[in-house]
Enzyme design. Sequence first.
Site, short mmCIF file in Angstrom:
data_model
loop_
_atom_site.label_atom_id
_atom_site.label_comp_id
_atom_site.label_asym_id
_atom_site.label_seq_id
_atom_site.Cartn_x
_atom_site.Cartn_y
_atom_site.Cartn_z
N ARG A 133 49.11 42.91 46.81
CA ARG A 133 48.40 42.93 47.81
C ARG A 133 47.84 44.26 48.38
NH1 ARG A 133 52.02 38.85 48.22
NH2 ARG A 133 51.17 36.44 48.28
N LYS A 174 55.22 38.87 51.09
CA LYS A 174 55.30 38.23 52.74
C LYS A 174 56.53 37.17 52.66
CE LYS A 174 50.55 36.74 52.86
NZ LYS A 174 49.35 35.72 53.09
N HIS A 210 41.18 43.67 47.72
CA HIS A 210 42.23 42.32 47.94
C HIS A 210 41.36 41.75 46.26
CE1 HIS A 210 44.50 39.25 48.84
NE2 HIS A 210 43.96 38.55 48.86
N ARG A 270 43.12 42.14 43.15
CA ARG A 270 44.16 41.19 43.06
C ARG A 270 43.69 39.97 42.61
NH1 ARG A 270 49.44 39.29 44.83
NH2 ARG A 270 49.50 37.22 46.37
N HIS A 316 52.93 34.03 44.82
CA HIS A 316 52.79 32.95 45.73
C HIS A 316 54.15 31.64 46.16
CE1 HIS A 316 48.33 33.03 44.93
NE2 HIS A 316 48.90 33.71 45.01
N TYR A 366 42.49 29.29 41.61
CA TYR A 366 41.90 30.03 40.12
C TYR A 366 41.66 29.72 38.72
CZ TYR A 366 44.37 34.22 42.93
OH TYR A 366 44.53 35.35 43.60
#
Length: 302
Positions: free
Chosen positions: A156, A180, A247, A250, A273, A282
């Site tokens: 990110r 995150k 982004h 990514r 994730h 994806y």
Amino acid sequence: MTGLEARAAFLDWLEKERRASPHTLEAYGADLADLLGFLSRHLGAEPDLKSLGALRPADLRSFLAFRAEKGDSASTRARKLAAVRSFMRFLAKRHGVSPDAIAGLRGPRLKPPAPRALREAEARDVIAEVGSVENSNLLSLRDQALFTLLYGCGLRISEALALDVRDAPRAGTGLRVRGKGGKERLVPVLPAVEAAISAYLTARGGPLPEAPLFLGARGGRLDPAIAQKALRDYRRLAGLPEHTTPHALRHSFATHLLGAGADLRAIQELLGHASLSTTQRYTSVDAVRLLETWQKAHPRSE
């Protein structure tokens, strides 16, 4: 305790105990301010703990309907409901407030959009030529290093810009990334990424280990908006699609790995994730590309 005091306590808990990102704190703070403002009008007085505990699902449905009338999209209303749920659970646990208002409450149905990735040739063009929009060699090398890192490691933009010189990625040792929620992951580093970063740092003249890895023109840590503008300027110059953003690199990292046969679980780990369902988006991108290839190549596709 007033509603505003409860909101402040909740945001403090999110920041210090849940280690929420600044973006989450800002969004949830705004969402709860909207809720409390609505309830002040809806109930005829500023809400306190007692009135919050007396809320029913119908009150929150009215809030969501009001936000829809104000033009909030389904995704925005879903986020506001997530903020309200978290807030009410916090009040129930810390202050004994009844969580009945969120019992069985459903938000708007959302269909997650498929990530918009670049084609491999477009991604290669970005990392090779993006520096051409800058007016100095140092800034050109910086942009090339940054966007090579985003595409080569799937970071990110916030993760890349948080790195210091001591974190400079090296092939063979990997790059430790804090994502995150403060969750760490180890990402492999390609020689091309190490070379681009090394060229930029050499041009900077041996910066201190504690200095930011990517600097702005004035010497501070590079602002994400500046990086986004650099790519925006290049995509317009090169005629690339409007979804060519930091982004998107990514997304491209993940999509191209999947297309090359990489395991979905491995991609999940590389991207950081928390849920496999997020990474599974994806597969729809890959299916779209497969259909495009079939339409171009199959002799009976026209």
